[in-house]
Design an enzyme around this catalytic site. Structure first.
Site, PDB file in Angstrom:
ATOM      1  N   HIS A 172      55.437  49.961  36.371  1.00 36.85           N
ATOM      2  CA  HIS A 172      54.361  50.888  36.737  1.00 36.85           C
ATOM      3  C   HIS A 172      53.272  51.006  35.698  1.00 36.85           C
ATOM      4  CE1 HIS A 172      56.951  52.003  40.124  1.00 36.85           C
ATOM      5  NE2 HIS A 172      55.764  52.017  40.691  1.00 36.85           N
ATOM      6  N   ASP A 229      59.155  46.372  45.406  1.00 35.72           N
ATOM      7  CA  ASP A 229      60.533  46.840  45.509  1.00 35.72           C
ATOM      8  C   ASP A 229      61.368  45.936  46.412  1.00 35.72           C
ATOM      9  OD1 ASP A 229      61.022  49.101  43.846  1.00 35.72           O
ATOM     10  OD2 ASP A 229      59.549  50.191  45.032  1.00 35.72           O
ATOM     11  N   ARG A 237      62.512  44.974  38.624  1.00 40.37           N
ATOM     12  CA  ARG A 237      61.093  44.645  38.524  1.00 40.37           C
ATOM     13  C   ARG A 237      60.498  44.976  37.164  1.00 40.37           C
ATOM     14  NH1 ARG A 237      58.384  49.032  42.635  1.00 40.37           N
ATOM     15  NH2 ARG A 237      56.491  48.784  41.426  1.00 40.37           N
ATOM     16  N   CYS A 267      51.339  45.989  50.553  1.00 40.11           N
ATOM     17  CA  CYS A 267      50.587  46.644  49.476  1.00 40.11           C
ATOM     18  C   CYS A 267      51.214  46.429  48.100  1.00 40.11           C
ATOM     19  CB  CYS A 267      50.426  48.127  49.771  1.00 40.11           C
ATOM     20  SG  CYS A 267      51.985  48.997  49.980  1.00 40.11           S
TER      21      CYS A 267
HETATM   22  C1  PEP Z   1      56.000  48.310  46.194  1.00 43.33           C
HETATM   23  O1  PEP Z   1      57.153  48.629  45.929  1.00 43.33           O
HETATM   24  O2  PEP Z   1      55.645  47.149  46.452  1.00 43.33           O
HETATM   25  C2  PEP Z   1      54.931  49.310  46.210  1.00 43.33           C
HETATM   26  C3  PEP Z   1      53.740  49.029  46.666  1.00 43.33           C
HETATM   27  O3  PEP Z   1      55.213  50.543  45.703  1.00 43.33           O
HETATM   28  P1  PEP Z   1      55.366  50.854  44.150  1.00 43.33           P
HETATM   29  O4  PEP Z   1      54.880  49.647  43.395  1.00 43.33           O
HETATM   30  O5  PEP Z   1      54.551  52.076  43.873  1.00 43.33           O
HETATM   31  O6  PEP Z   1      56.825  51.072  44.019  1.00 43.33           O
HETATM   32 MG    MG Z   2      57.784  50.682  45.914  1.00 45.43          MG
END
Ligand code: PEP
Ligand code: MG
Length: 744
Positions: A356, A622, A632, A669
């Site tokens: 993140h 995820d 990740r 996304c």
């Molecule tokens: C994902 O998991 O791909 C996502 C878009 O959400 P985040 O990266 O905020 O977990």
């Molecule tokens: Mg996610």
């Protein structure tokens, strides 16, 4: 100690000083042998001085880190005290030294700012255990040797030796985590204080300094605890309370006082006692103690900063010039503390592409290079630095040539950026005429101007948890509503998809107390937390519904694992809508509820989930992590599996087919939407709506405009259906892009 100080003050060259020190130690400890091994830049420990071993082996005998007892000490940074070294499993006999007659062995690491520079050893023929005070004395001597080695004057050690010449230009390689180029001065996140002044002139004076700093430290902790930003309970408060307890610990203070009485300065005493603590706590079988080690380290570090008069925290170090933050690792919220127009880049010793902090950096538009080994040791505050997020390269103290070259490169990129800006009003349509919706990911107020500037078709993912992460307490309902209203205003009629809070995993709120979890990514997070805290969820949904009065509202739920969870949220929303109507509030004129598809269990209930929602969005970050059982945020495995893996692409295709069967709108996304090559794969898989960081929109659109999707689809689907061959189709995509003149 007195003798050591005299030797250090004598006018000798570094080698002569080293020789003299080993003679003194041997005499003082009644040891037949005293030797110093220095770590070279090639990870080899070379014998640099000895009393007692064969003198011709000096500069001849060497061991690799991890090899033999000396190498083990260097690898673990821990003292070894052995009555009979030859029976130790790691013992390795060096014939050139003539050490076969020695049995007892005491070796201590030579450390500077936590980094191993060498190893200091004493040996005796007789089997004996060295006493604690002897171990202490040798460790203190090692601190002195660390300064001598760090001064970089030892012959035969190329100057960077153990990488300590902090004036040389250096190019460090890492992984490219966020694109862009940044130049500025280094700010070290949690920099180490390097203690150079070891011996005191006046023990009383040093004791007073120690006590003054301790009381400042205690005041500052009390201040933090009084600060209303620290929630009444919660982890943050707990940590501070344990700091307060440690800061009053009589044993700790007494040990530091003793070291001062033995001749060290207050700073050196703090460092010495802390390295003893560290060694002791690391050996403790009790995990509680091992976990507390970080707190204790932090506390000692704060005390050191008090002593050298450096204030805490990131803000104090910022000047007027551009800066680049260098850190071992960092949370997303911590990065936001550094944010400002002069933040030009981030360098991490750890870090992975979908962690993140990296996602936030991308949202801020700053380049990130991660997995840069020892970045913190090589960089010094105020150094000039260039971060090349395109190549995954970092230049420390760059030469004029490198700076000029980067000046050119930045100019080139600026031109390309202008070209992207020119593209912004061009329709997002492939070369064979297929429209694709290119959306933007956002989460903070500062993202909003980009919705307009970047030509995005809307916001495909608004990460509402970021507001919670940058706040020091739960944002009030009114504050949430206000933000959501501003987001909708900024989008100016373009669709916005709000995701309800996705807290947990690596997104932590300091003020939310949670139980310790073994596997937080699989734990109490996202929708699970929201459903267990219905008050929190209702407040957020109400804020969204009110903010979207008379407008179109799309709400998306993170980490949906089974269909029932969506149905439960629908019930809450229906009730909220009823309440709003009863109290005379205007409702949104259109409402859609969607699920994120990021937990593999949904792949086996695709038809059911499609029926239960109005739209779905694939969270590929995820989803990939869970399908490949591959954290990740873990730098060590970050490059192990490719998102362009056939198996993963087949999964994405299945999802696309299910959405099509049910006539549901589908977006992706995750970070793979934002890189032209992986986005190209998505087009080939039938995705016609993708959401990415604002800075990616230009490059992805440039790719789209040149792509014949029809042709790509035929070739790519055949490619992923192949039953054999390498697992990634990266090569195939690169060839396709090259053959068809597609920029990536
Ligand atoms: C994902 O998991 O791909 C996502 C878009 O959400 P985040 O990266 O905020 O977990
Ligand atoms: Mg996610």
């Amino acid at each position: 100690m007195r003798r050591l100080r005299e030797v250090m003050a004598e006018n000798l060259d570094a080698q002569a000083r080293l020789d003299k020190i080993v003679r003194h130690i041997a005499a003082n400890m009644v040891a037949e042998v005293c030797s110093v091994y220095v770590l070279r830049s090639d990870e080899v420990l070379e014998l640099f001085a000895t009393q007692g071993l064969n003198p011709t082996s000096v500069h001849e005998a060497s061991l690799r880190v991890g090899q033999g007892l000396v190498g083990t000490i260097a690898a673990t940074a821990r003292t070894l005290n052995l009555e009979d070294a030859q029976t130790h499993p790691a013992f390795r006999y060096l014939p050139e030294t003539g050490e076969e007659i020695f049995h007892s062995f005491l070796g201590v690491p030579i450390l500077r700012s936590g980094r191993v520079l060498g190893v200091l050893v004493v040996q005796n023929e007789a089997e004996r255990a060295y006493r604690d005070d002897e171990v202490e004395a040798l460790e203190t001597t090692a601190m002195v040797l660390a300064e001598l080695i760090a001064a970089g004057e030892l012959e035969g050690l190329d100057k960077q030796g153990a990488g300590l010449d902090l004036s040389r230009p250096l190019n460090l390689r890492g992984a490219s985590l966020a694109d862009g180029i940044g130049m500025g001065q280094v700010i070290l996140h949690e920099p180490r204080v390097v203690v150079t002044n070891l011996f005191n002139e006046d023990a009383d004076y040093e004791t007073r300094r120690l006590h003054d700093s301790l009381s400042n430290l205690r005041f500052s902790i009390d201040d933090m605890l009084r600060n209303q930003d620290v929630a009444r309970d919660g982890e943050h408060r707990e940590v501070l309370e344990s700091y307060r307890m440690f800061a009053h610990d009589r044993g700790w203070v007494r040990r530091m006082e003793e070291q001062v009485r033995n001749g060290l300065t207050a700073e050196a005493a703090v460092e010495k006692v802390q390295s003893d603590n560290r060694a002791r706590m690391m050996r403790s079988p009790d995990p509680y103690f091992r976990e507390r080690l970080n707190d204790f380290d932090d506390l000692a570090y704060r005390l050191l900063r008090e002593l050298v008069g450096k204030p805490h925290g990131p803000v104090a170090e910022r000047g007027k010039s551009d800066y680049v933050v260098v850190a071992r690792h960092m949370g997303a919220a911590e990065l936001l503390d550094y944010n400002g127009p002069q933040l030009r880049g981030l360098v991490l010793e750890e870090g992975a592409p979908t962690s993140h902090v990296v996602i936030v950096a991308r949202a801020l538009g700053i380049p990130v290079v991660g997995q840069v080994n020892d970045a913190l040791s090589y960089a010094d505050s105020g150094n000039r630095i260039i971060v090349d997020g395109e190549e995954g390269s970092v230049f420390l103290r760059p030469t004029d040539e490198v700076r000029d070259a980067y000046g050119e490169k930045m100019l080139f990129r600026a031109k390309r950026q202008e070209a992207y800006i020119r593209l912004k009003d061009q329709p997002a349509v492939s070369s064979d005429g297929q429209p694709v919706s290119l959306l933007m990911n956002a989460g903070l107020l500062m993202d909003l101007p980009n919705v307009k500037n970047s030509g995005a078709a809307g916001i495909g993912l608004f990460r509402t948890e970021l507001q919670f992460m940058v706040s020091s307490r739960f944002p009030r309902a009114g504050e949430q509503e206000q933000l959501y209203r501003e987001v909708l205003d900024a989008a100016d009629g373009k669709p916005v998809t709000f995701r309800t809070i996705d807290i947990g995993g690596d997104k932590v709120l300091p003020y939310l107390r949670g139980e310790h979890e073994e596997n937080p990514a699989l734990g109490w997070r996202a929708i699970r937390l929201s459903l267990d805290r219905p008050g929190l969820m209702r407040a957020q949904l109400r804020a969204l519904l009110k903010a979207a009065a008379g407008r179109h509202l799309r709400v998306m739920l993170p980490m949906i694992t089974e269909v029932r969870e969506v149905l439960l949220v629908r019930q809450i929303i229906d009730r909220e809508l009823e309440l709003l109507a009863r109290f005379g509030y205007q409702a949104p004129d259109r409402f859609e509820l969607g699920a994120m598809l990021e937990v593999p269990s949904l792949l086996f209930q695709l038809d059911d989930i499609m029926r239960a929602v109005d739209f779905v969005s694939v969270g590929s970050n995820d989803l990939f992590q869970f399908i490949f059982a591959s954290d990740r945020g873990n730098a060590r495995i970050a490059r192990r599996y490719d998102q362009l893996n056939r198996a993963f692409l087949r999964v994405l295709r299945q999802i696309q087919q299910a959405a099509e069967r049910h006539g549901k709108s589908l977006t992706l996304c995750g970070e793979m939407a934002g890189r032209p090559l992986t986005a190209l794969a998505l087009l080939g898989l039938g995705y016609r709506s993708i959401s990415m960081a604002g800075a990616s929109l230009g490059p992805v659109k440039a790719m789209l405009l040149e792509t014949d999707i029809g042709k790509l689809e035929t070739e790519l689907l055949a490619e992923i259906a192949k039953p054999y061959g390498g697992q990634t189709i990266r090569e195939f995509l690169l060839d396709f892009a090259d053959a068809n003149g597609i920029p990536y």
